[in-house]
Design an enzyme around this catalytic site. Structure first.
Site, PDB file in Angstrom:
ATOM      1  N   MET A   1      41.190  -9.133 -11.530  1.00 19.72           N
ATOM      2  CA  MET A   1      40.001  -9.697 -10.887  1.00 19.72           C
ATOM      3  C   MET A   1      39.413 -10.771 -11.793  1.00 19.72           C
ATOM      4  SD  MET A   1      38.113  -6.334  -9.309  1.00 19.72           S
ATOM      5  CE  MET A   1      38.496  -5.254 -10.710  1.00 19.72           C
ATOM      6  N   VAL A   2      39.256 -11.967 -11.251  1.00 17.03           N
ATOM      7  CA  VAL A   2      38.730 -13.088 -12.029  1.00 17.03           C
ATOM      8  C   VAL A   2      37.338 -12.760 -12.543  1.00 17.03           C
ATOM      9  CG1 VAL A   2      37.988 -15.501 -11.891  1.00 17.03           C
ATOM     10  CG2 VAL A   2      40.125 -14.785 -10.812  1.00 17.03           C
TER      11      VAL A   2
ATOM     12  N   CYS B   1      46.504 -14.469  -4.258  1.00 17.64           N
ATOM     13  CA  CYS B   1      45.107 -14.900  -4.207  1.00 17.64           C
ATOM     14  C   CYS B   1      44.946 -16.098  -3.276  1.00 17.64           C
ATOM     15  CB  CYS B   1      44.603 -15.256  -5.595  1.00 17.64           C
ATOM     16  SG  CYS B   1      42.858 -15.744  -5.620  1.00 17.64           S
TER      17      CYS B   1
ATOM     18  N   LYS C   1      52.375  -9.985  -7.280  1.00 18.64           N
ATOM     19  CA  LYS C   1      51.385  -9.473  -6.336  1.00 18.64           C
ATOM     20  C   LYS C   1      51.322 -10.444  -5.156  1.00 18.64           C
ATOM     21  CE  LYS C   1      46.606  -7.740  -6.201  1.00 18.64           C
ATOM     22  NZ  LYS C   1      45.970  -8.631  -5.228  1.00 18.64           N
TER      23      LYS C   1
ATOM     24  N   HIS D   1      48.895  -6.654  -1.294  1.00 21.04           N
ATOM     25  CA  HIS D   1      47.565  -6.626  -0.688  1.00 21.04           C
ATOM     26  C   HIS D   1      47.773  -6.687   0.826  1.00 21.04           C
ATOM     27  CE1 HIS D   1      43.120  -7.802  -0.864  1.00 21.04           C
ATOM     28  NE2 HIS D   1      43.426  -7.725   0.424  1.00 21.04           N
TER      29      HIS D   1
ATOM     30  N   GLY E   1      44.077  -3.328  -1.660  1.00 18.28           N
ATOM     31  CA  GLY E   1      43.253  -3.836  -0.568  1.00 18.28           C
ATOM     32  C   GLY E   1      42.453  -2.767   0.151  1.00 18.28           C
ATOM     33  N   GLY E   2      42.403  -1.544  -0.410  1.00 21.23           N
ATOM     34  CA  GLY E   2      41.747  -0.457   0.304  1.00 21.23           C
ATOM     35  C   GLY E   2      40.293  -0.215  -0.028  1.00 21.23           C
TER      36      GLY E   2
ATOM     37  N   ALA F   1      40.622  -2.644  -6.782  1.00 14.11           N
ATOM     38  CA  ALA F   1      39.890  -3.840  -7.220  1.00 14.11           C
ATOM     39  C   ALA F   1      38.389  -3.602  -7.147  1.00 14.11           C
ATOM     40  CB  ALA F   1      40.306  -5.042  -6.384  1.00 14.11           C
TER      41      ALA F   1
END
Length: 513
Positions: free
Chosen positions: A19-20, A116, A155, A183, A215-216, A242
């Site tokens: 995560m950025v 992304c 990913k 994702h 993605g959940g 995430a």
């Protein structure tokens, strides 16, 4: 062909997603504390990483990858070395391999971001933009698998059709990667759109390598038990979390999440301990606060302009629960304000000790330097006239004694990018054992060592140097057209141009000379 070291297992793992601005060292360590098995760093762009130097930070006990502007782009430590995966943004196989080789000794795995959808990732053909170029995907992953000693993963997001998605992941599997994270949304979809567990399940049932479901957070994962439910629904080998982990990293705990106040306090301690920039610390804390951002506590956090202020914001703006937390902290040891002060003092003491070491201690005995005359001296500008510096005094003395002009050899230490200079006069070397922030200051300090060892004036305020004043008067009396008036006043302009010894062993001219 290089055989990859597949020591990192992707079966049945709980994983902190890349995560950025969130996946920095304090958050990764916090996730490991709370039960994560593998942690991904934030996506880092290949071009930016290739500008970095690898620096062992002895003060923090970390390995830093430092950009030319001195900003730390990636920081890691021994605690996470066997569990951290480095995720890069790239659109070029050779650049990707160069980055992998730069970091492979300090990480457990290499991942390529192919999912992304944000512009900062897709520009230049990176991130989800790669999904439309399977040939490039194959070349990047194949090059990495063959060229690096760490397991390689990627990913992705799902494509508009399941058939196209399955065709792509089969092709990706053939490159030899260790696992694939999926994702379960399309490139144009966002968190409010439902995640497709069915698509992830179809991929997992098609491939023989581990599939990591992602993605959940929005629809499925509210607590630890939900992670396992999401894994079963997708038939995945592992689950990557995430936003749910960003909101409270203790979601990985089997016993259930810890109170947010406790999690934030622990995060701040890691941020202080590893000298995390306060803006990044503040950003991560804001993500944890979420709906409380408009509370008095949230407003105080927004106003914080340093790590020290962040350490005190909990106490000043605390809710009832936070007040109880700080009460217990005070009785057991000390609050975050005191923790910040003590940690800062310890770090400063470590840095001072490292800076006070001689070059031989800091860099290793590269050569026999027993003939160098050394003193622990720093050049303080305030103690000298701007017109008369130690370097000028030393040059003037050498001219008067008919000696060759001083020669300065200056090196930069990768540890902290500080400088040390050795000046040679009449075949004797002189050096200050204290390192300085610029090459010019380091050269002035070396000149002072030479002058003091000879008992000569060094140009301090109130100190007379008749020959220098005489030369200045003579210069004023000369005809402006006389070539002698063009003689440089600063000795540095007459000396050999020094070079900085870079970490790679190469040499490059000092900037700003």
């Amino acid at each position: 062909m290089t055989v990859n070291s597949l020591s990192l297992c992707y079966h049945n793992k709980l994983i902190l997603a890349p995560m950025v601005r969130v996946g920095t060292l304090p958050m990764r360590l916090l996730a490991l504390d709370y039960g994560a098995d593998i942690v991904y760093c934030e996506e880092l762009i290949d071009l930016k990483m290739l500008q970095c130097k690898r620096v062992v930070n002895e003060a923090l006990s970390t390995v830093d990858f430092v950009a030319p502007d001195d900003r730390v782009v990636f920081r890691t430590c021994e605690r996470e070395q066997s569990k951290v995966v480095f995720q890069m943004g790239t659109s070029d196989a050779e650049r990707a391999l160069a980055v992998a080789r730069l970091v492979e000794n300090d990480v457990a795995g290499i991942d390529v971001n192919m999912g992304c959808p944000k512009e900062y990732s897709t520009k230049g053909g990176m991130g989800a933009a790669l999904l439309s170029d399977p040939d490039k995907i194959e070349k990047i992953l194949s090059t990495l698998v063959k060229g690096t000693r760490r397991p390689v993963t990627c990913k992705i997001r799902i494509l508009p059709s399941l058939e196209d998605t399955l065709s792509l992941v089969k092709r990706i599997e053939r490159t030899g990667i260790a696992a694939i994270a999926v994702h379960g949304r399309k490139r144009e979809e966002r968190p409010q759109h439902p995640v497709s567990c069915e698509a992830i399940k179809a991929i997992a049932e098609t491939l023989s390598i581990p599939v990591i479901a992602n993605g959940g957070s929005h629809d499925h994962i509210q607590g630890y038990l939900d992670i396992e439910d999401f894994r079963r629904a997708t038939a995945a080998s592992s689950v990557m979390v995430a936003r749910a982990a960003m909101w409270n990293p203790s979601i990985f705990l089997k016993e259930g999440p810890r109170p947010l106040e406790e999690v934030m306090q622990k995060y701040i301690r890691y941020a202080v301990q590893y000298d995390n920039h306060y803006t990044n610390t503040k950003y991560c804390l804001c993500q944890m606060l979420r709906e409380q951002l408009e509370s008095p506590q949230g407003r105080l956090l927004h106003a914080a302009q340093s790590s020290q202020e962040i350490c005190s914001f909990l106490r000043a703006g605390c809710t009832k629960g936070l007040a109880l937390l700080f009460s217990s902290l005070q009785s057991e040891a000390f609050g975050l304000g005191a923790f910040y002060e003590e940690t800062t003092r310890e770090l400063d003491a470590r840095r001072a000790k490292l800076l006070a070491r001689s070059p031989e201690e800091a860099e290793g005995p590269a050569e026999d330097t027993s003939g160098i005359i050394k003193m622990a001296i720093k050049f303080d500008r305030r103690a000298y006239s701007p017109q008369i510096t130690p370097k000028m005094c030393l040059l003037e003395w050498c001219r008067r004694e008919k000696l060759a002009q001083p020669v300065y050899e200056t090196v930069q230490r990768p540890l902290d990018r500080l400088f040390c200079s050795v000046v040679t006069v009449a075949e004797q070397k002189y050096q200050s054992t204290l390192w300085d922030k610029s090459k010019k200051l380091a050269e002035q300090a070396a000149a002072i060592v030479c002058l003091r060892s000879q008992g000569l004036p060094e140009g301090r305020l109130g100190e007379e140097s008749p020959s220098l004043h005489k030369r200045k008067r003579e210069a004023l009396d000369q005809d402006p057209g006389d070539p002698r008036t063009q003689e440089p006043a600063m000795p540095g302009e007459l000396c050999k141009k020094p070079f900085v010894a870079l970490a790679s062993g190469q040499e490059s001219p000092l900037e700003g000379w």
